[in-house]
Design an enzyme around this catalytic site. Structure first.
Site, short mmCIF file in Angstrom:
data_model
loop_
_atom_site.label_atom_id
_atom_site.label_comp_id
_atom_site.label_asym_id
_atom_site.label_seq_id
_atom_site.Cartn_x
_atom_site.Cartn_y
_atom_site.Cartn_z
N SER A 199 -28.45 40.56 -1.40
CA SER A 199 -27.64 40.50 -2.59
C SER A 199 -26.35 40.12 -2.36
O SER A 199 -25.52 40.21 -1.08
CB SER A 199 -27.44 42.27 -3.07
OG SER A 199 -28.69 42.78 -3.30
N1 SAH Z 1 -31.21 45.41 -0.44
C1 SAH Z 1 -30.93 44.19 -0.19
C2 SAH Z 1 -31.76 43.29 -1.22
C3 SAH Z 1 -33.08 42.85 -1.12
S1 SAH Z 1 -33.75 42.19 -2.49
C4 SAH Z 1 -29.68 43.68 0.39
O1 SAH Z 1 -29.07 44.42 0.80
O2 SAH Z 1 -29.65 42.50 0.15
C5 SAH Z 1 -34.84 43.20 -3.10
C6 SAH Z 1 -36.00 43.59 -2.34
O3 SAH Z 1 -36.78 44.62 -3.05
C7 SAH Z 1 -37.01 42.55 -1.66
O4 SAH Z 1 -37.00 42.53 -0.32
C8 SAH Z 1 -38.40 43.03 -2.37
O5 SAH Z 1 -39.57 42.45 -1.42
C9 SAH Z 1 -38.27 44.18 -2.63
N2 SAH Z 1 -39.16 45.06 -3.49
C10 SAH Z 1 -39.41 44.49 -4.64
N3 SAH Z 1 -40.35 45.40 -5.41
C11 SAH Z 1 -40.44 46.33 -4.72
C12 SAH Z 1 -41.12 47.64 -4.57
N4 SAH Z 1 -41.97 47.92 -5.42
N5 SAH Z 1 -41.35 48.49 -3.46
C13 SAH Z 1 -40.32 48.30 -2.46
N6 SAH Z 1 -39.56 47.08 -2.50
C14 SAH Z 1 -39.88 46.05 -3.28
#
Ligand code: SAH
Length: 222
Positions: A71
């Protein structure tokens, strides 16, 4: 927080580069000094591939593989402000660990951090980073987080970093009284960041914060 020597102030990851990011976050409206300090001390470059490390302190999302992104620092700071501004900070659930950057920031504010990710390869590398940074209050789990983490509920805060089309009922019921849910909601291109505060057993107050762009929340694990 202890950081290995080779991660300390070198080149593009220097203190000055981080300071510039903090300055930019202030200009964008991040005001909580505790959040600004957390953003200053957390080494974002270790959450991205080495080839992208020189861009780690730019205020942009970056690819982390598997079609996912780390993010944008602004949004991490904003979501953190929204969950810590009022109420208890014992426990938090994060849905979407990804590379673990938001998790690391949350671990500075909450005693216990539960985080779930559906892609095992991402979770494995996030675990390694938590160990490397000696962040011991994080419990990562491979699971579909769209219905939360029943066994550990209720939570003082829930932070989702992937967007469902509608807020899942299960997440609301896993908020403690006084708990805050911060979640992007809606289809790609039409998402809004929402905060829901559980004021009593039956009363939830919803506030739309701002337009955002997150990856979608998907079902199942892989
Ligand atoms: N928190 C991260 C952002 C990751 S992007 C940061 O600090 O940058 C969002 C993440 O959510 C992805 O890795 C994706 O695989 C995950 N995701 C999507 N749907 C999900 C679900 N139902 N359960 C768990 N993780 C999920």
């Amino acid at each position: 927080m202890s950081i290995k020597a080779h991660h300390l102030g070198i080149g593009m990851t220097s203190q000055r580069t981080r300071e510039r990011l903090v300055q930019r976050l202030k200009e964008e409206g991040i005001t909580d000094p505790r959040v600004l300090e957390a953003m200053r001390q957390t080494p974002r470059h270790i959450f991205v591939e080495e080839a992208l490390a020189s861009r780690a302190y730019e205020d942009t999302a970056l690819p982390i593989g598997h079609g996912q992104t780390i993010s944008q620092p602004y949004i991490v700071a904003r979501m953190t402000e929204l969950v810590i501004s009022d109420g208890e900070c014992h426990s938090v659930l994060e849905i979407g660990t990804g590379c673990g950057y938001q998790t690391a920031i949350l671990s500075l504010f909450f005693e216990k951090v539960n985080t779930v990710e559906r892609i095992s390869a991402l979770l494995d590398s996030a675990r390694r980073r938590f160990a490397e940074l000696s962040l011991r209050n994080i419990r990562p789990r491979l699971s579909d987080g769209s219905e939360g983490w029943t066994g550990s509920a209720p939570f003082d805060a829930i932070v989702a970093t992937a967007a469902p089309e509608e807020i899942p009922e299960g997440l609301l019921s896993q908020l403690a009284i006084g708990g805050r849910l911060v979640i992007p909601v809606g289809r790609m291109g039409h998402q809004v960041l929402v905060r829901v505060i559980r004021e009593s057993a039956t009363r939830y107050v919803r506030e739309d914060v701002e337009k955002v762009s997150f990856v979608p929340m998907l079902v199942g694990t892989k």
